[in-house]
Design a protein around this motif. Structure first.
Motif, short mmCIF file in Angstrom:
data_model
loop_
_atom_site.label_atom_id
_atom_site.label_comp_id
_atom_site.label_asym_id
_atom_site.label_seq_id
_atom_site.Cartn_x
_atom_site.Cartn_y
_atom_site.Cartn_z
N LEU A 1 0.86 -1.16 -0.01
CA LEU A 1 0.14 -0.24 -0.12
C LEU A 1 0.92 1.42 0.07
N ASP A 2 2.02 1.26 0.63
CA ASP A 2 3.10 2.31 0.84
C ASP A 2 3.15 2.79 -0.82
N ARG A 3 3.39 1.75 -1.63
CA ARG A 3 4.16 2.11 -2.88
C ARG A 3 2.92 1.83 -4.01
N GLY A 4 1.92 1.29 -3.54
CA GLY A 4 0.57 1.26 -4.60
C GLY A 4 0.76 0.26 -5.37
N SER A 5 1.50 -0.79 -5.25
CA SER A 5 1.66 -2.13 -6.00
C SER A 5 2.22 -3.23 -5.27
N ASP A 6 1.78 -4.51 -5.74
CA ASP A 6 2.42 -5.52 -5.17
C ASP A 6 3.90 -5.86 -5.59
N ASP A 7 4.72 -6.99 -5.19
CA ASP A 7 5.90 -7.32 -5.58
C ASP A 7 6.01 -7.47 -7.01
N ALA A 8 4.97 -7.97 -7.66
CA ALA A 8 5.02 -8.17 -9.16
C ALA A 8 4.65 -6.86 -9.92
N GLY A 9 4.37 -5.88 -9.14
CA GLY A 9 4.15 -4.68 -9.96
C GLY A 9 2.56 -4.29 -10.20
N ARG A 10 1.68 -5.25 -9.70
CA ARG A 10 0.24 -4.94 -10.07
C ARG A 10 -0.36 -4.13 -9.08
N PRO A 11 -1.38 -3.41 -9.49
CA PRO A 11 -2.11 -2.51 -8.78
C PRO A 11 -2.98 -3.45 -7.53
N VAL A 12 -2.78 -2.98 -6.50
CA VAL A 12 -3.47 -3.79 -5.17
C VAL A 12 -4.93 -3.00 -4.89
N VAL A 13 -5.70 -3.98 -4.86
CA VAL A 13 -7.21 -3.62 -4.56
C VAL A 13 -7.53 -4.06 -3.27
N HIS B 1 -2.92 3.54 6.44
CA HIS B 1 -3.71 3.18 5.22
C HIS B 1 -5.25 2.92 5.52
N TYR B 2 -5.55 3.07 6.81
CA TYR B 2 -6.77 2.86 7.43
C TYR B 2 -7.59 3.91 7.91
N ARG B 3 -8.71 3.96 7.49
CA ARG B 3 -9.43 5.02 8.11
C ARG B 3 -10.64 4.86 8.93
N GLY B 4 -10.69 5.48 10.15
CA GLY B 4 -11.73 4.98 11.15
C GLY B 4 -11.16 3.90 12.13
N ASP B 5 -12.24 3.33 12.52
CA ASP B 5 -12.18 2.51 13.46
C ASP B 5 -12.59 1.00 13.18
N CYS B 6 -12.55 -0.25 13.91
CA CYS B 6 -12.97 -1.24 13.41
C CYS B 6 -14.03 -1.96 14.28
N PHE B 7 -15.29 -2.27 13.71
CA PHE B 7 -16.35 -2.70 14.55
C PHE B 7 -16.05 -4.27 15.02
N VAL B 8 -16.39 -4.35 16.21
CA VAL B 8 -16.36 -5.79 16.75
C VAL B 8 -17.50 -6.25 17.38
N PHE B 9 -17.81 -7.56 17.20
CA PHE B 9 -19.16 -8.00 17.75
C PHE B 9 -19.14 -8.45 19.42
N ASP B 10 -18.95 -7.59 20.04
CA ASP B 10 -19.06 -7.48 21.26
C ASP B 10 -19.59 -5.97 21.89
N GLU B 11 -19.72 -5.97 23.26
CA GLU B 11 -20.00 -4.87 23.70
C GLU B 11 -19.26 -3.62 23.56
N ARG B 12 -17.92 -3.59 23.31
CA ARG B 12 -17.13 -2.48 22.91
C ARG B 12 -17.50 -2.12 21.79
N GLU B 13 -18.24 -2.39 20.80
CA GLU B 13 -18.59 -2.08 19.38
C GLU B 13 -17.58 -1.45 18.52
N VAL B 14 -16.62 -0.86 18.71
CA VAL B 14 -15.67 -0.37 17.81
C VAL B 14 -14.20 -0.32 18.50
#
Length: 247
Positions: A120-132, A220-233
């Motif tokens: 994600l830092d360089r925008g491609s994998d080790d083979a030079g392909r775009p990463v989705v 490269h992540y924006r926001g929080d992570c939802f979890v399935f317990d009472e903490r929620e995020v």
């Protein structure tokens, strides 16, 4: 301080009734809270308790050869994020409604958090392909946070994912697709399905978002992570986030 763990394993379980009874007794005796799901395809574990109790149940699980390689992901909380202890039998540990997918017969390739960050830092994998980045979670989970420029299909339940993926399969030609989810279970099934329908360059994010947070933080992540317990995020430091997301 409460130790929270999550882990799963795709493996055939023919003795689920006996396993449920045994694990229910052991977890109750240790004062654990949470949920263990048992299905013909494997086990999915979400537990909270003291360090001693967690270490004991993990050792118990790993003593079974089928679960010897379980690698729980850990986080901390001031209180248990579960109100009771349940060991449940399910048809699938994550419902996709594609019974021919059997992950224990061969996993899709995985990419570690460290390697993914480099891609994600360089925008491609080790083979030079775009990463989705392909988010396999439900819409309310995505709303809490996701990777930058990630693709998601706005699904309400995971069983909606396969037909929507099929409709967009051609979009991934010549690209490397990394499926991701909270802890690894959905993105593993999704990656296997992608390979099965002919998407060539597919990886699952090993350990999901929570493992990514643990190893490289929130890059490269924006926001929080939802979890399935009472903490929620959870935020990228694996602490309960101040905002709350409601389903």
């Amino acid at each position: 301080m409460v130790i929270n763990i999550s882990c799963y394993k795709f493996v055939t379980l023919a003795d689920r009734e006996d396993l449920r009874a045994d694990l229910a007794v052991r977890c109750q005796s240790l004062g654990l809270m949470g949920t263990i799901l048992l299905a013909p395809e494997g086990i999915n574990v979400f537990l909270a308790g003291t360090r001693m109790a967690i270490d004991t149940i993990v050792a118990t699980l790993r003593a079974d050869p089928r679960f010897a390689d379980l690698q729980p992901k850990e986080s901390l909380s001031a209180e248990p994020p579960f109100r009771k202890m349940r060991v449940r039998l399910k048809k699938e540990i994550i419902t996709m409604k594609h019974p021919l997918i059997r992950p224990e017969e061969g996993r899709a390739p995985s990419v570690s958090a460290v390697t993914l960050k480099q891609w994600l830092d360089r925008g491609s994998d080790d083979a030079g392909r775009p990463v989705v980045m392909l988010d396999t979670r439900n819409d309310y989970e995505v709303a809490a946070g996701t990777f930058e420029n990630a693709v998601d299909y706005g699904i309400g339940i995971f069983s909606e994912f396969p037909p929507l993926l099929a409709d967009h399969r051609d979009n991934y030609a010549g690209k490397t697709v990394v499926s991701f989810c909270t802890g690894g279970i959905r993105c593993e099934k999704a990656a296997i399905h992608m390979k099965a329908i002919g998407i060539e360059h597919v990886y699952q994010l090993e350990g999901g978002i929570l493992k990514y947070f643990e190893e490289v933080g929130g890059a490269h992540y924006r926001g929080d992570c939802f979890v399935f317990d009472e903490r929620e995020v959870l935020s990228a430091d694996l602490q309960p986030a101040t905002g709350r997301v409601h389903r």
